[in-house]
Design a protein around this motif. Structure first.
Motif, short mmCIF file in Angstrom:
data_model
loop_
_atom_site.label_atom_id
_atom_site.label_comp_id
_atom_site.label_asym_id
_atom_site.label_seq_id
_atom_site.Cartn_x
_atom_site.Cartn_y
_atom_site.Cartn_z
N GLN A 149 -24.19 108.71 -22.54
CA GLN A 149 -24.76 107.53 -23.19
C GLN A 149 -23.73 106.43 -23.23
OE1 GLN A 149 -27.15 108.51 -26.59
NE2 GLN A 149 -26.67 106.61 -27.66
N GLN A 152 -23.99 102.66 -28.17
CA GLN A 152 -24.32 103.33 -29.43
C GLN A 152 -25.68 102.85 -29.89
OE1 GLN A 152 -21.21 103.54 -32.36
NE2 GLN A 152 -22.64 103.75 -34.06
N ASN A 174 -28.69 106.64 -34.18
CA ASN A 174 -27.37 106.00 -34.03
C ASN A 174 -26.38 106.88 -33.25
OD1 ASN A 174 -25.90 103.65 -34.48
ND2 ASN A 174 -24.86 104.50 -36.27
N SER A 175 -26.83 107.40 -32.12
CA SER A 175 -25.96 108.24 -31.29
C SER A 175 -24.83 107.40 -30.70
CB SER A 175 -26.78 108.86 -30.15
OG SER A 175 -27.73 109.77 -30.67
N VAL A 176 -23.65 107.96 -30.69
CA VAL A 176 -22.47 107.23 -30.23
C VAL A 176 -22.39 107.30 -28.70
CG1 VAL A 176 -21.23 107.67 -32.37
CG2 VAL A 176 -21.01 109.28 -30.47
N THR A 177 -21.51 106.50 -28.14
CA THR A 177 -21.30 106.55 -26.70
C THR A 177 -20.61 107.86 -26.32
OG1 THR A 177 -19.19 105.41 -26.93
CG2 THR A 177 -21.12 104.05 -26.54
#
Length: 213
Positions: A149, A152, A174-177
């Protein structure tokens, strides 16, 4: 007019009431007292090369109450009716829209998705999802989805049948990179071909899955 297939507008549509059950691509103009209604219970795609300068309405064609429209998995403020209204549909409105509601049995459900895809803008964006895969595949009971990903944002995982209907949905807020893994548990899934769709910031990527059970 009621349109059940893919409507592609390349010229000018004026003073027309369009009830669209399929997908819509707009290369031209839709204006001058026209109205566009997106209806039905299957996923719909709207591709815009130019805006729709007429009222556009997204319908949640499901019986229930406590409607709440969402964009890219987040609630839209004050949009709590069965219809989501736009005075006009602009390129900046690109995203994945869906309505959450309480059905007649009191269970929380989700409508089909309406995906507004700003094709001119998307060509300029960096790839948000890369290396999206599943293993094992074919699988039995569960499979692990893996992806990289590059922004973010919420990551929305859908399991779809051959008709594009959502069998299961998961929202990873809100998944992070970076690299992500998600185990998709589907013990009651029928054998056959399915699809996993990952959507980040309105940008979907889909892979084929085979349930070998």
């Amino acid at each position: 007019f009621q349109i059940y297939n893919h409507l592609i507008n390349k010229n000018s549509m004026q003073s027309m009431n369009l009830k669209v059950y399929g997908n819509l691509t707009n290369y031209g103009t839709i204006d001058n007292n026209s109205e566009v209604q997106l209806v039905g219970n299957l996923t719909q795609y709207i591709s815009l090369l130019s805006s729709i300068e007429s009222p556009t309405r997204f319908y949640c064609d499901e019986s229930g109450h406590n409607y709440q429209w969402m964009k890219n998995g987040a609630d839209i403020l004050n949009q709590t009716a069965a219809i989501l209204n736009f005075n006009s549909l602009q390129l900046s409105d690109a995203g994945v829209y869906q309505c959450r509601y309480i059905n007649v049995t009191g269970t929380t459900e989700y409508s089909r998705e309406i995906i507004v895809n700003n094709v001119t803008g998307l060509r300029e964006l960096p790839e948000l999802i890369s290396d999206f895969s599943a293993y094992p595949n074919p699988f039995n009971i569960s499979t692990k989805l893996v992806w990289e990903q590059n922004i973010q944002a919420d990551a929305i995982v859908d399991l779809l049948d051959l008709q594009g209907n959502s069998f299961a949905k998961h929202i990873l807020s809100n998944s992070v990179t970076g690299r992500h893994e998600f185990t998709l548990m589907v013990p009651d899934l029928k054998p056959g071909i399915w699809f996993a769709r990952l959507t980040i910031n309105g940008n979907p990527k889909t892979i084929k899955l085979v349930n070998a059970k």
